[in-house]
Design an enzyme around this catalytic site. Structure first.
Site, short mmCIF file in Angstrom:
data_model
loop_
_atom_site.label_atom_id
_atom_site.label_comp_id
_atom_site.label_asym_id
_atom_site.label_seq_id
_atom_site.Cartn_x
_atom_site.Cartn_y
_atom_site.Cartn_z
N LYS A 182 0.84 -1.20 0.00
CA LYS A 182 0.00 0.00 0.00
C LYS A 182 0.87 1.25 0.00
O LYS A 182 0.65 2.18 -0.76
CB LYS A 182 -0.93 0.00 1.22
CG LYS A 182 -2.11 -0.95 1.06
CD LYS A 182 -2.87 -1.16 2.36
CE LYS A 182 -3.93 -2.25 2.13
NZ LYS A 182 -4.53 -2.74 3.35
N GLN B 143 -5.03 -1.40 9.54
CA GLN B 143 -4.95 -2.75 8.97
C GLN B 143 -5.58 -3.77 9.92
O GLN B 143 -5.22 -3.83 11.10
CB GLN B 143 -3.47 -3.10 8.71
CG GLN B 143 -3.26 -4.42 8.02
CD GLN B 143 -3.79 -4.44 6.58
OE1 GLN B 143 -3.55 -3.53 5.81
NE2 GLN B 143 -4.50 -5.49 6.24
N ASP C 139 -11.46 2.93 3.76
CA ASP C 139 -11.81 1.51 3.69
C ASP C 139 -13.33 1.32 3.63
O ASP C 139 -13.80 0.23 3.28
CB ASP C 139 -11.28 0.78 4.93
CG ASP C 139 -10.14 -0.17 4.61
OD1 ASP C 139 -9.94 -0.48 3.42
OD2 ASP C 139 -9.48 -0.62 5.56
#
Ligand code: NAD
Length: 297
Positions: free
Chosen positions: A54, A98, A121
């Site tokens: 990422k 995460q 997200d």
């Protein structure tokens, strides 16, 4: 094999190129780069690989990457304090924590602390609600990537019968919402579905997000259907000691029946980070009050 192969790797590369152009225009207009903060707690090897990729791709697209690596024993209070700091930081447009988090942390509480307008997200309940009610927000990256591939392959999805296998908050449920928004007739199948092959056989679009290697067989697929395989499963390879990745769909049999199908690897997988970067550049424009035609990305 009769199905055409949906090349997610190539599509994701094209998407990153468009994002790169937008990111440099954003920098010129805003006087700063768009920024994505990624928080990793603990040393989970798979998570470390995701976070590294990422970061690399964020920088390659001309955006700023802020990585925060915290030890596994970090307290929940310290993590929440970091999220609050990132919420208040004007250089940070998107925040990603995460998952999975260590067991002593409450994931829902952590996600609920992220400012919904930086929740790239799309996991915050505010964004889940916005998706369900058709308001602009942030949509989880993997299902949004699937819809992009479907629209690229089929054009309009209106009126098509879609079956989503799996009802997780991360893939199955948002996938179903997105397909409803595209005017599909949507069935969500899951572990308690009776006669799954029969349900799948009705579908013009099959999205498999189950986590069971090669579960969906070619004989379940309606001839000509479009098959999107979200599954990533590591299984034993032909050589001893070697492993390989397979999807939730039995590619060998399904590709003889389907009209189009995503491979694993190289299908949905590469889309997830590209869509994360897309959500970040969208967030940057919204946060800075700079106009952007989001539907054109
Ligand atoms: P999950 O475990 O949260 O959900 C799996 C779903 O499958 C559940 O809703 C369950 O009801 C359903 N299911 C289980 N067994 C079933 C059966 N026999 N028949 C029908 N349905 C069944 O998983 P998830 O997070 O949604 O992920 C699904 C798969 O997608 C995994 O392989 C995961 O690795 C992969 N994934 C890929 C990406 C990507 O970037 N490509 C992103 C997220 C997840």
């Amino acid at each position: 094999m009769s199905a055409s192969i949906i090349d997610g790797k190539a599509f994701a590369a094209g998407l990153r190129e468009r994002i790169g152009v937008l990111a440099s225009a954003f920098e010129a207009a805003a006087g700063r780069k768009a920024g994505l903060a990624v928080v990793l707690v603990g040393e989970d090897p798979a998570s470390q690989v995701y976070v590294r990729n990422k970061g690399k791709q964020t920088i390659a697209c001309g955006m700023e990457s802020f990585e925060h690596k915290l030890p596994a024993e970090t307290s929940e209070a310290d993590l929440l304090a970091l999220v609050e700091t990132l919420n208040a930081d004007p250089a940070v447009d998107g925040i990603l924590v995460q998952l999975p988090l260590p067991a002593h942390m409450n994931e829902q509480k952590v996600i609920a602390t992220i400012n919904p307008d930086k929740d790239v997200d799309g996991f915050h309940v505010v964004n889940v609600g916005r998706l369900a009610t058709g308001l602009p927000g942030f949509v989880p990256c993997t299902p949004l990537g699937c819809v992009m591939l479907l629209k690229d392959q089929l054009g309009s999805l209106s009126g098509l019968d879609a079956v989503v296998i799996g009802r997780s908050n991360i893939v199955g449920k948002p996938m179903a919402q997105l397909l409803i928004a595209e005017s599909c007739t949507v069935t969500v199948a899951h572990s308690r579905t009776r006669d799954l092959p029969d349900v799948v056989r009705r579908a013009d679009i099959v999205v498999a997000a189950v986590g069971r290697p090669e579960m969906v067989k070619g004989e379940w697929i309606k001839p000509g259907a479009t098959v999107i395989d979200v599954g990533i499963n590591r299984v034993a390879g032909a050589q001893e000691g070697k492993s390989r990745l397979v999807g939730d769909v039995d590619f060998a049999s399904a590709s003889t029946v389907a009209g189009a199908i995503t491979p694993v690897p190289g299908g949905v997988g590469p889309m997830t980070i590209a869509v994360l970067l897309r959500n970040t550049i969208v967030a940057a424009h919204r946060n800075a009050g700079i106009a952007l035609d989001e539907s054109a990305i």
